[in-house]
Design an enzyme around this catalytic site. Sequence first.
Site, short mmCIF file in Angstrom:
data_model
loop_
_atom_site.label_atom_id
_atom_site.label_comp_id
_atom_site.label_asym_id
_atom_site.label_seq_id
_atom_site.Cartn_x
_atom_site.Cartn_y
_atom_site.Cartn_z
N CYS A 141 2.16 2.24 3.74
CA CYS A 141 2.74 0.90 3.60
C CYS A 141 2.67 0.37 2.17
O CYS A 141 3.43 -0.54 1.82
CB CYS A 141 2.03 -0.07 4.54
N ALA A 142 1.79 0.90 1.35
CA ALA A 142 1.69 0.47 -0.05
C ALA A 142 2.74 1.13 -0.93
O ALA A 142 2.91 0.74 -2.09
CB ALA A 142 0.30 0.76 -0.61
#
Length: 360
Positions: free
Chosen positions: A144-145
Amino acid sequence: MPKIASVSTYQPPYTLEQTNIERLTKELFQDKISQLDRLLRVFENGDIKTRQFCVPLEWHRVEHTFEERNNLYIKLASEYSVEVIKACLENDAFLEHPVYPEEIDAIIFVSSTGMSTPSIDARVMNKLPFSDRMKRLPIWGLGCAGGASGVSRAFDYCKAHPAAKVLVVCVELCSLTFQPNDYSKSNLVGASLFADGAAAILVCGDEVNLTTKKPVPHIINTASKWMPDSENVMGWDIKNNGLHVVFSKSIPTIITSWLGPFIGEFLHEQHIRKREIVNFIAHPGGKKVLKAYEDTLELVESQTAISRNVLKGNGNMSSPTVLYVLEQYMLQQNRAGDYGLLVALGPGFCGEAVLLKWGD
Protein backbone atom coordinates in the site's frame (compact mmCIF):
# COMPACT_ATOMS: atom_id res chain seq x y z
CA MET A 1 10.15 21.96 -7.92
CA PRO A 2 9.18 18.90 -10.01
CA LYS A 3 5.46 18.83 -10.74
CA ILE A 4 2.79 16.16 -11.24
CA ALA A 5 1.53 17.28 -14.64
CA SER A 6 -1.07 14.55 -15.22
CA VAL A 7 -2.73 11.59 -13.54
CA SER A 8 -5.09 8.90 -14.80
CA THR A 9 -6.70 5.79 -13.36
CA TYR A 10 -8.08 2.63 -14.93
CA GLN A 11 -11.23 0.72 -14.00
CA PRO A 12 -11.00 -3.09 -14.38
CA PRO A 13 -13.99 -4.65 -16.16
CA TYR A 14 -15.95 -6.28 -13.32
CA THR A 15 -17.68 -3.98 -10.81
CA LEU A 16 -18.92 -6.07 -7.91
CA GLU A 17 -21.27 -5.20 -5.08
CA GLN A 18 -19.83 -5.74 -1.62
CA THR A 19 -22.90 -7.75 -0.64
CA ASN A 20 -22.33 -10.22 -3.50
CA ILE A 21 -18.66 -10.67 -2.56
CA GLU A 22 -19.72 -11.31 1.04
CA ARG A 23 -22.23 -13.92 -0.11
CA LEU A 24 -19.62 -15.87 -2.08
CA THR A 25 -17.07 -15.63 0.74
CA LYS A 26 -19.64 -17.05 3.15
CA GLU A 27 -20.35 -19.90 0.75
CA LEU A 28 -16.64 -20.73 0.36
CA PHE A 29 -15.86 -20.55 4.08
CA GLN A 30 -19.08 -22.10 5.47
CA ASP A 31 -18.25 -24.73 8.14
CA LYS A 32 -14.54 -23.88 7.78
CA ILE A 33 -14.29 -20.90 10.17
CA SER A 34 -15.85 -20.78 13.62
CA GLN A 35 -18.21 -17.86 14.29
CA LEU A 36 -18.16 -17.05 10.58
CA ASP A 37 -21.35 -14.96 10.63
CA ARG A 38 -19.86 -12.68 13.28
CA LEU A 39 -16.57 -12.32 11.39
CA LEU A 40 -18.39 -11.58 8.13
CA ARG A 41 -19.57 -8.30 9.64
CA VAL A 42 -16.25 -6.90 8.45
CA PHE A 43 -17.85 -6.71 4.99
CA GLU A 44 -20.71 -4.54 6.24
CA ASN A 45 -18.64 -2.42 8.63
CA GLY A 46 -15.90 -1.45 6.19
CA ASP A 47 -17.76 1.38 4.39
CA ILE A 48 -17.17 -0.25 0.99
CA LYS A 49 -20.05 -0.44 -1.49
CA THR A 50 -18.42 -1.63 -4.72
CA ARG A 51 -15.04 -2.94 -5.88
CA GLN A 52 -13.51 -3.61 -9.29
CA PHE A 53 -11.97 -6.97 -10.15
CA CYS A 54 -10.04 -8.17 -13.19
CA VAL A 55 -11.97 -11.47 -13.13
CA PRO A 56 -15.67 -12.19 -12.61
CA LEU A 57 -16.78 -13.34 -9.17
CA GLU A 58 -17.50 -16.83 -10.48
CA TRP A 59 -13.77 -17.24 -11.25
CA HIS A 60 -13.17 -17.76 -7.54
CA ARG A 61 -15.46 -20.80 -7.36
CA VAL A 62 -12.77 -22.84 -9.14
CA GLU A 63 -9.30 -23.53 -7.75
CA HIS A 64 -6.37 -21.98 -9.62
CA THR A 65 -2.68 -22.77 -9.31
CA PHE A 66 -0.10 -20.16 -8.43
CA GLU A 67 1.24 -20.50 -11.99
CA GLU A 68 -2.18 -19.83 -13.51
CA ARG A 69 -2.77 -16.82 -11.26
CA ASN A 70 0.64 -15.35 -11.98
CA ASN A 71 0.41 -15.82 -15.73
CA LEU A 72 -2.91 -13.99 -15.68
CA TYR A 73 -1.31 -11.25 -13.56
CA ILE A 74 1.45 -10.75 -16.14
CA LYS A 75 -1.03 -10.61 -19.02
CA LEU A 76 -3.53 -8.23 -17.42
CA ALA A 77 -1.01 -6.02 -15.60
CA SER A 78 0.69 -5.42 -18.95
CA GLU A 79 -2.64 -4.58 -20.65
CA TYR A 80 -3.84 -2.28 -17.86
CA SER A 81 -0.47 -0.51 -17.78
CA VAL A 82 -0.71 0.31 -21.47
CA GLU A 83 -4.23 1.69 -21.11
CA VAL A 84 -3.52 3.85 -18.07
CA ILE A 85 -0.25 5.20 -19.53
CA LYS A 86 -2.02 6.27 -22.73
CA ALA A 87 -4.77 7.91 -20.69
CA CYS A 88 -2.24 9.78 -18.55
CA LEU A 89 -0.17 11.07 -21.47
CA GLU A 90 -3.27 12.18 -23.37
CA ASN A 91 -5.30 13.53 -20.45
CA ASP A 92 -6.79 16.80 -21.68
CA ALA A 93 -8.14 17.60 -18.22
CA PHE A 94 -4.59 18.63 -17.33
CA LEU A 95 -2.41 18.76 -20.46
CA GLU A 96 -2.60 21.45 -23.14
CA HIS A 97 -1.01 18.98 -25.58
CA PRO A 98 -0.45 15.23 -25.45
CA VAL A 99 2.92 13.89 -24.34
CA TYR A 100 4.31 11.13 -26.57
CA PRO A 101 5.82 7.92 -25.17
CA GLU A 102 9.16 8.61 -26.86
CA GLU A 103 9.46 11.78 -24.75
CA ILE A 104 9.53 9.79 -21.50
CA ASP A 105 12.96 9.51 -19.89
CA ALA A 106 12.20 7.03 -17.10
CA ILE A 107 9.43 4.72 -15.94
CA ILE A 108 8.90 3.61 -12.35
CA PHE A 109 6.68 0.52 -12.20
CA VAL A 110 5.14 -0.35 -8.83
CA SER A 111 3.36 -3.60 -7.95
CA SER A 112 3.28 -6.29 -5.26
CA THR A 113 0.53 -8.72 -6.33
CA GLY A 114 2.39 -10.80 -8.91
CA MET A 115 5.87 -11.70 -10.09
CA SER A 116 7.47 -11.06 -13.44
CA THR A 117 11.04 -11.12 -14.73
CA PRO A 118 11.48 -9.26 -17.00
CA SER A 119 9.30 -6.83 -15.08
CA ILE A 120 6.00 -5.53 -16.44
CA ASP A 121 7.53 -2.24 -17.60
CA ALA A 122 9.77 -4.13 -20.03
CA ARG A 123 6.74 -5.87 -21.50
CA VAL A 124 4.91 -2.53 -21.80
CA MET A 125 7.86 -1.10 -23.76
CA ASN A 126 7.07 -3.60 -26.51
CA LYS A 127 3.51 -2.26 -26.78
CA LEU A 128 4.13 1.51 -26.77
CA PRO A 129 6.80 3.46 -28.72
CA PHE A 130 9.09 4.31 -25.80
CA SER A 131 12.74 5.07 -26.41
CA ASP A 132 15.00 2.04 -26.05
CA ARG A 133 17.24 4.27 -23.90
CA MET A 134 14.53 4.86 -21.30
CA LYS A 135 15.54 4.20 -17.68
CA ARG A 136 13.51 1.57 -15.83
CA LEU A 137 12.96 1.28 -12.09
CA PRO A 138 10.59 -1.55 -11.05
CA ILE A 139 9.58 -1.49 -7.36
CA TRP A 140 8.15 -4.62 -5.72
CA GLY A 141 7.07 -5.38 -2.16
CA LEU A 142 5.98 -2.00 -0.79
CA GLY A 143 2.28 -2.87 -0.95
CA CYS A 144 0.00 0.00 0.00
CA ALA A 145 2.98 2.36 0.41
CA GLY A 146 4.09 1.77 -3.17
CA GLY A 147 2.14 4.58 -4.84
CA ALA A 148 3.53 7.26 -2.54
CA SER A 149 6.99 5.75 -2.78
CA GLY A 150 6.79 5.86 -6.59
CA VAL A 151 5.98 9.59 -6.41
CA SER A 152 8.99 10.09 -4.11
CA ARG A 153 11.38 8.23 -6.38
CA ALA A 154 10.15 10.23 -9.40
CA PHE A 155 10.87 13.39 -7.39
CA ASP A 156 14.40 12.15 -6.68
CA TYR A 157 14.97 11.38 -10.36
CA CYS A 158 13.72 14.78 -11.52
CA LYS A 159 15.85 16.59 -8.95
CA ALA A 160 18.90 14.83 -10.39
CA HIS A 161 17.67 15.23 -14.00
CA PRO A 162 15.64 18.48 -14.16
CA ALA A 163 14.88 18.09 -17.88
CA ALA A 164 13.32 14.64 -17.37
CA LYS A 165 9.77 13.41 -17.79
CA VAL A 166 9.05 10.40 -15.57
CA LEU A 167 6.08 8.03 -15.55
CA VAL A 168 5.00 6.32 -12.34
CA VAL A 169 2.73 3.34 -13.04
CA CYS A 170 1.03 1.35 -10.25
CA VAL A 171 -0.89 -1.83 -11.02
CA GLU A 172 -2.27 -4.26 -8.46
CA LEU A 173 -4.48 -7.29 -9.09
CA CYS A 174 -5.29 -8.19 -5.50
CA SER A 175 -8.23 -10.39 -6.48
CA LEU A 176 -5.83 -12.92 -8.04
CA THR A 177 -4.15 -13.43 -4.65
CA PHE A 178 -7.34 -14.52 -2.83
CA GLN A 179 -6.85 -17.94 -1.22
CA PRO A 180 -10.12 -19.93 -0.91
CA ASN A 181 -8.41 -22.54 1.31
CA ASP A 182 -6.88 -20.08 3.77
CA TYR A 183 -9.19 -19.88 6.77
CA SER A 184 -7.24 -17.23 8.67
CA LYS A 185 -8.81 -13.99 9.86
CA SER A 186 -6.25 -12.06 7.77
CA ASN A 187 -7.52 -13.73 4.61
CA LEU A 188 -11.13 -12.95 5.54
CA VAL A 189 -10.27 -9.28 6.15
CA GLY A 190 -8.39 -9.17 2.85
CA ALA A 191 -11.39 -10.66 1.06
CA SER A 192 -13.56 -7.86 2.46
CA LEU A 193 -11.15 -5.08 1.52
CA PHE A 194 -8.88 -5.59 -1.46
CA ALA A 195 -9.60 -4.88 -5.12
CA ASP A 196 -7.87 -4.32 -8.46
CA GLY A 197 -6.76 -1.07 -10.05
CA ALA A 198 -4.15 0.81 -12.04
CA ALA A 199 -2.97 4.40 -12.04
CA ALA A 200 -0.28 6.48 -13.71
CA ILE A 201 1.17 9.93 -13.11
CA LEU A 202 3.52 12.10 -15.18
CA VAL A 203 6.19 13.90 -13.15
CA CYS A 204 8.22 16.62 -14.89
CA GLY A 205 11.47 18.26 -13.82
CA ASP A 206 11.98 22.01 -13.45
CA GLU A 207 13.45 22.44 -16.94
CA VAL A 208 10.57 20.72 -18.77
CA ASN A 209 8.59 23.20 -20.87
CA LEU A 210 5.10 21.79 -20.40
CA THR A 211 1.95 23.84 -19.87
CA THR A 212 -0.96 22.56 -17.82
CA LYS A 213 -4.56 23.77 -18.01
CA LYS A 214 -4.93 24.33 -14.27
CA PRO A 215 -2.73 24.55 -11.18
CA VAL A 216 -1.15 21.16 -10.49
CA PRO A 217 0.79 19.87 -7.47
CA HIS A 218 4.51 20.59 -7.32
CA ILE A 219 6.57 18.31 -5.09
CA ILE A 220 8.41 20.27 -2.38
CA ASN A 221 10.01 17.32 -0.62
CA THR A 222 9.43 13.76 0.55
CA ALA A 223 10.14 11.68 3.64
CA SER A 224 10.34 7.97 4.42
CA LYS A 225 10.00 6.28 7.79
CA TRP A 226 10.61 2.66 8.80
CA MET A 227 9.71 0.83 12.00
CA PRO A 228 12.30 -1.69 13.24
CA ASP A 229 11.29 -5.32 13.80
CA SER A 230 7.87 -4.87 12.23
CA GLU A 231 8.00 -7.39 9.40
CA ASN A 232 4.90 -9.19 10.69
CA VAL A 233 2.62 -6.13 10.71
CA MET A 234 1.54 -6.60 7.09
CA GLY A 235 2.74 -8.29 3.91
CA TRP A 236 2.66 -11.66 2.20
CA ASP A 237 3.46 -15.19 3.31
CA ILE A 238 4.63 -16.84 0.08
CA LYS A 239 3.57 -20.48 -0.02
CA ASN A 240 3.30 -23.21 -2.66
CA ASN A 241 -0.15 -22.07 -3.75
CA GLY A 242 0.59 -18.35 -3.87
CA LEU A 243 0.54 -15.17 -1.82
CA HIS A 244 -1.20 -15.26 1.58
CA VAL A 245 -2.04 -11.91 3.13
CA VAL A 246 -0.64 -10.96 6.55
CA PHE A 247 -2.49 -8.37 8.66
CA SER A 248 -1.85 -7.44 12.26
CA LYS A 249 -4.87 -6.29 14.25
CA SER A 250 -2.58 -3.65 15.79
CA ILE A 251 -2.27 -1.62 12.56
CA PRO A 252 -4.70 1.18 13.61
CA THR A 253 -2.97 1.43 17.02
CA ILE A 254 0.45 1.58 15.36
CA ILE A 255 -0.73 4.35 13.04
CA THR A 256 -2.19 6.35 15.93
CA SER A 257 1.04 6.26 17.94
CA TRP A 258 3.65 6.25 15.16
CA LEU A 259 2.40 8.32 12.24
CA GLY A 260 1.71 11.59 14.06
CA PRO A 261 5.31 12.14 15.26
CA PHE A 262 6.66 11.20 11.81
CA ILE A 263 4.44 13.69 9.98
CA GLY A 264 4.96 16.36 12.63
CA GLU A 265 8.73 16.05 12.31
CA PHE A 266 8.58 16.14 8.50
CA LEU A 267 6.41 19.27 8.39
CA HIS A 268 8.61 20.97 11.00
CA GLU A 269 11.65 20.28 8.80
CA GLN A 270 9.82 21.95 5.88
CA HIS A 271 8.71 24.92 8.05
CA ILE A 272 5.06 24.10 7.37
CA ARG A 273 2.38 24.09 10.04
CA LYS A 274 -0.18 21.31 10.02
CA ARG A 275 -3.06 23.76 9.69
CA GLU A 276 -1.58 25.04 6.39
CA ILE A 277 -2.29 21.68 4.71
CA VAL A 278 -5.39 22.16 2.54
CA ASN A 279 -5.47 18.83 0.68
CA PHE A 280 -4.85 15.69 2.74
CA ILE A 281 -4.28 12.89 0.23
CA ALA A 282 -4.43 9.74 2.34
CA HIS A 283 -4.19 6.18 1.14
CA PRO A 284 -7.50 4.71 2.39
CA GLY A 285 -6.23 1.42 3.75
CA GLY A 286 -9.59 0.85 5.40
CA LYS A 287 -12.20 2.51 7.59
CA LYS A 288 -10.17 2.01 10.78
CA VAL A 289 -7.00 3.24 9.08
CA LEU A 290 -8.69 6.50 8.05
CA LYS A 291 -9.99 6.95 11.60
CA ALA A 292 -6.44 6.46 12.88
CA TYR A 293 -5.22 9.15 10.43
CA GLU A 294 -7.85 11.52 11.80
CA ASP A 295 -6.95 10.79 15.41
CA THR A 296 -3.19 11.07 15.12
CA LEU A 297 -3.09 14.04 12.72
CA GLU A 298 -6.01 15.90 14.31
CA LEU A 299 -8.08 15.90 11.14
CA VAL A 300 -11.82 16.34 10.74
CA GLU A 301 -13.87 13.94 8.60
CA SER A 302 -14.19 16.49 5.78
CA GLN A 303 -10.42 16.28 5.27
CA THR A 304 -10.61 12.53 4.59
CA ALA A 305 -13.88 12.65 2.62
CA ILE A 306 -12.27 12.06 -0.78
CA SER A 307 -10.27 9.12 0.58
CA ARG A 308 -13.47 7.68 2.07
CA ASN A 309 -15.29 8.03 -1.26
CA VAL A 310 -12.48 6.26 -3.11
CA LEU A 311 -12.59 3.46 -0.54
CA LYS A 312 -16.38 3.24 -0.81
CA GLY A 313 -16.38 2.91 -4.59
CA ASN A 314 -13.17 0.98 -5.16
CA GLY A 315 -12.00 -0.74 -2.00
CA ASN A 316 -8.31 -0.87 -1.18
CA MET A 317 -6.36 -1.45 -4.41
CA SER A 318 -2.99 -1.35 -2.63
CA SER A 319 -0.36 0.87 -4.32
CA PRO A 320 -2.52 2.75 -6.90
CA THR A 321 -5.22 3.72 -4.38
CA VAL A 322 -3.52 6.90 -3.19
CA LEU A 323 -3.21 8.00 -6.83
CA TYR A 324 -6.98 7.55 -7.25
CA VAL A 325 -7.33 9.96 -4.33
CA LEU A 326 -4.76 12.32 -5.87
CA GLU A 327 -6.70 12.29 -9.15
CA GLN A 328 -9.84 13.52 -7.40
CA TYR A 329 -7.93 16.33 -5.72
CA MET A 330 -6.30 17.34 -9.01
CA LEU A 331 -9.65 17.40 -10.83
CA GLN A 332 -11.20 19.83 -8.36
CA GLN A 333 -10.46 23.55 -8.41
CA ASN A 334 -7.31 24.27 -6.42
CA ARG A 335 -5.74 27.64 -5.79
CA ALA A 336 -2.09 28.22 -6.61
CA GLY A 337 -0.27 28.16 -3.28
CA ASP A 338 -2.46 25.50 -1.62
CA TYR A 339 -0.43 22.89 0.27
CA GLY A 340 -1.14 19.17 0.11
CA LEU A 341 0.22 16.13 1.92
CA LEU A 342 0.19 12.69 0.30
CA VAL A 343 0.63 9.82 2.76
CA ALA A 344 0.64 6.03 2.50
CA LEU A 345 1.76 3.17 4.74
CA GLY A 346 2.89 -0.33 3.86
CA PRO A 347 4.87 -3.46 4.70
CA GLY A 348 8.12 -3.00 6.43
CA PHE A 349 6.35 -1.43 8.46
CA CYS A 350 6.93 1.87 6.67
CA GLY A 351 5.45 5.21 5.76
CA GLU A 352 5.95 7.59 2.85
CA ALA A 353 4.98 11.27 2.90
CA VAL A 354 5.04 13.73 0.00
CA LEU A 355 4.64 17.49 0.58
CA LEU A 356 2.90 19.22 -2.34
CA LYS A 357 2.16 22.81 -3.31
CA TRP A 358 -0.27 23.65 -6.10
CA GLY A 359 1.10 25.99 -8.77
CA ASP A 360 0.81 26.96 -12.43
